[in-house]
Design an enzyme around this catalytic site. Sequence first.
Site, short mmCIF file in Angstrom:
data_model
loop_
_atom_site.label_atom_id
_atom_site.label_comp_id
_atom_site.label_asym_id
_atom_site.label_seq_id
_atom_site.Cartn_x
_atom_site.Cartn_y
_atom_site.Cartn_z
N CYS B 87 1.00 -1.03 0.19
CA CYS B 87 -0.11 0.07 0.02
C CYS B 87 0.65 1.21 0.19
O CYS B 87 0.28 2.47 -0.28
CB CYS B 87 -0.68 0.10 1.18
SG CYS B 87 -1.92 -1.44 1.40
N CYS B 124 -9.66 -1.03 -2.76
CA CYS B 124 -8.24 -0.66 -3.15
C CYS B 124 -7.35 -1.82 -3.58
O CYS B 124 -6.61 -1.81 -4.64
CB CYS B 124 -7.64 0.07 -1.80
SG CYS B 124 -7.83 1.68 -1.82
N CYS B 232 -24.97 -13.61 16.20
CA CYS B 232 -26.20 -12.93 17.10
C CYS B 232 -27.57 -13.59 16.13
O CYS B 232 -28.60 -13.89 17.00
CB CYS B 232 -26.32 -11.59 16.89
SG CYS B 232 -25.29 -10.63 18.43
#
Lengths: 107, 271, 148
Positions: B87, B124, B232
């Site tokens: 990056c 990205c 959940c």
Amino acid sequence: MAKARINIPRNIRRGDLVEIKTLITHPMETGFRVDSLGVKIPRNILTQFSVALNDTLVFQADLQPGIAANPFISFFLRAEQSGQLTFTWTGQHGFTHVETRAFDPAP
Amino acid sequence: MALRTWRPALLIRRLSYIAGILYLVACSGISEPAEHHQPVEFERTLTEVRSGFDYQAAETQALQQDDFANPGLLWVDSGRTLWASECTACHGEIDAMAGIARRYPKFDEAAARVINLNQRIELCRTQQAILPALPYEAEERLALTVALTHLDQGQPFAVDITGKNAAAFHRGREYFYTRRGQMNLACHHCHEVNAGKRLRGEALSQGQPTGYPTYRLQWQTLGSLHRRLRFCNAALRAAPFDFGAQEYVDLELFLAWRAANLPLEAPAVRR
Amino acid sequence: MNRRQLLVGSASLMILTRPLRADTEDKLFDSWLSTQYANQPRSHEGVTVTLPALAENGNSVALTVEVQSPMQPDDYIQTIDVFAPLNPVPHLGRFYLNPATGIAKVSTRIRLGGDQTVHAVAATFDGRLLLGGADIVVTEAACLDFLI
């Protein structure tokens, strides 16, 4: 690609008792867990951790499935010699990871 | 009634009724685009926000605060290493990205919808760095996400719930208060009405997202908020959505707003 | 019920059921010990096993074992074994030490499959065994979880 963390205290002097902490990524899969389809996930653990100062073994641990995932192991070393510490983790399926650190107690 | 008997007065009255209705419709703004609305002040239903940290045992809290032994930090290290190799060409050093993570989820022009940090990183990776696509919960995606979120440790979320984020916020808020599953419960029932009380031997937290990605002892690895939300759902016997589902991202936006001034604490350690 | 009540309640329950549970645990530990170390002399001094009294989740419990020893070439601890009788694989690990270690103290994190006594067995260089242990209550046991 395994990731390891090693903590050696700074500013050590000869004769100090130094605690060295280590941590490494590894699932330490016990072989007792089952996945969502009910199939047992095969055992995949680290079997040994050894530490050498220069070429002398200073610490070793034989590990079993009862050691938690991403194993944390800490041990002590009397700061007498200088040199290079080599940390080696070995496990099933040919797993091996080596890290080196300088060990340099002040006189 | 024959056409011949229509009177001009009746016609004028009917037309004025129609005009009146049209005028009211115009005033109510139904026909106006959403962006021109003033942001509505939403009622905060929690009198006091508390992090999931408060509901953990002392040993778990100690592990989270251990700068060396917190297992989540292994992924932060991984993320920083990945950043350095993948990056820096566009973004420079990772430390310069402080303040970015706390603004997510938000509307993204390239994706044309509200997305979270994990999804933005993947965009990205695939479109800028041209790397192979990875599943949502892949180690590399989690590592990069937690490495960036870790830079904002101690800061609260700074999400925008207006403008292009408003629709997603509304949907997320709706989700939070909607009953679901065989147990027919909404998030609100466990995490607001009964927060602090015990369920199956464990204290119910407020369901705050400030610790994510988190190292959950139950998973024995680092995991995303979506993984927790899926759990959940399953606990309520509701079909979980996929990782990266828009429903979860919308909910994430609402939860980030609901967290108010709670500081981010990724990577947290939870049971 | 708050944490203190749970702890006291669990500890009481552990004490009451100890005769039953301890029987199985002790048998498992004794038989392993005899297999590993035959008839070497044993003592119960100098070994401190540090564990939390209550573990919320058995997947990662901090353990420290410390053994009193000069750690000199003429008197040192050679190995420390950790044993959790009620785990599916009770032997958790073995640590090898030598005089350069300086202090016979190791820390790690272990998995526990339920309430039990965790034992530590330290063997000196000349074959004496030093035994120690600590009780722990585990709320959510490891080894039986689900993958979601």
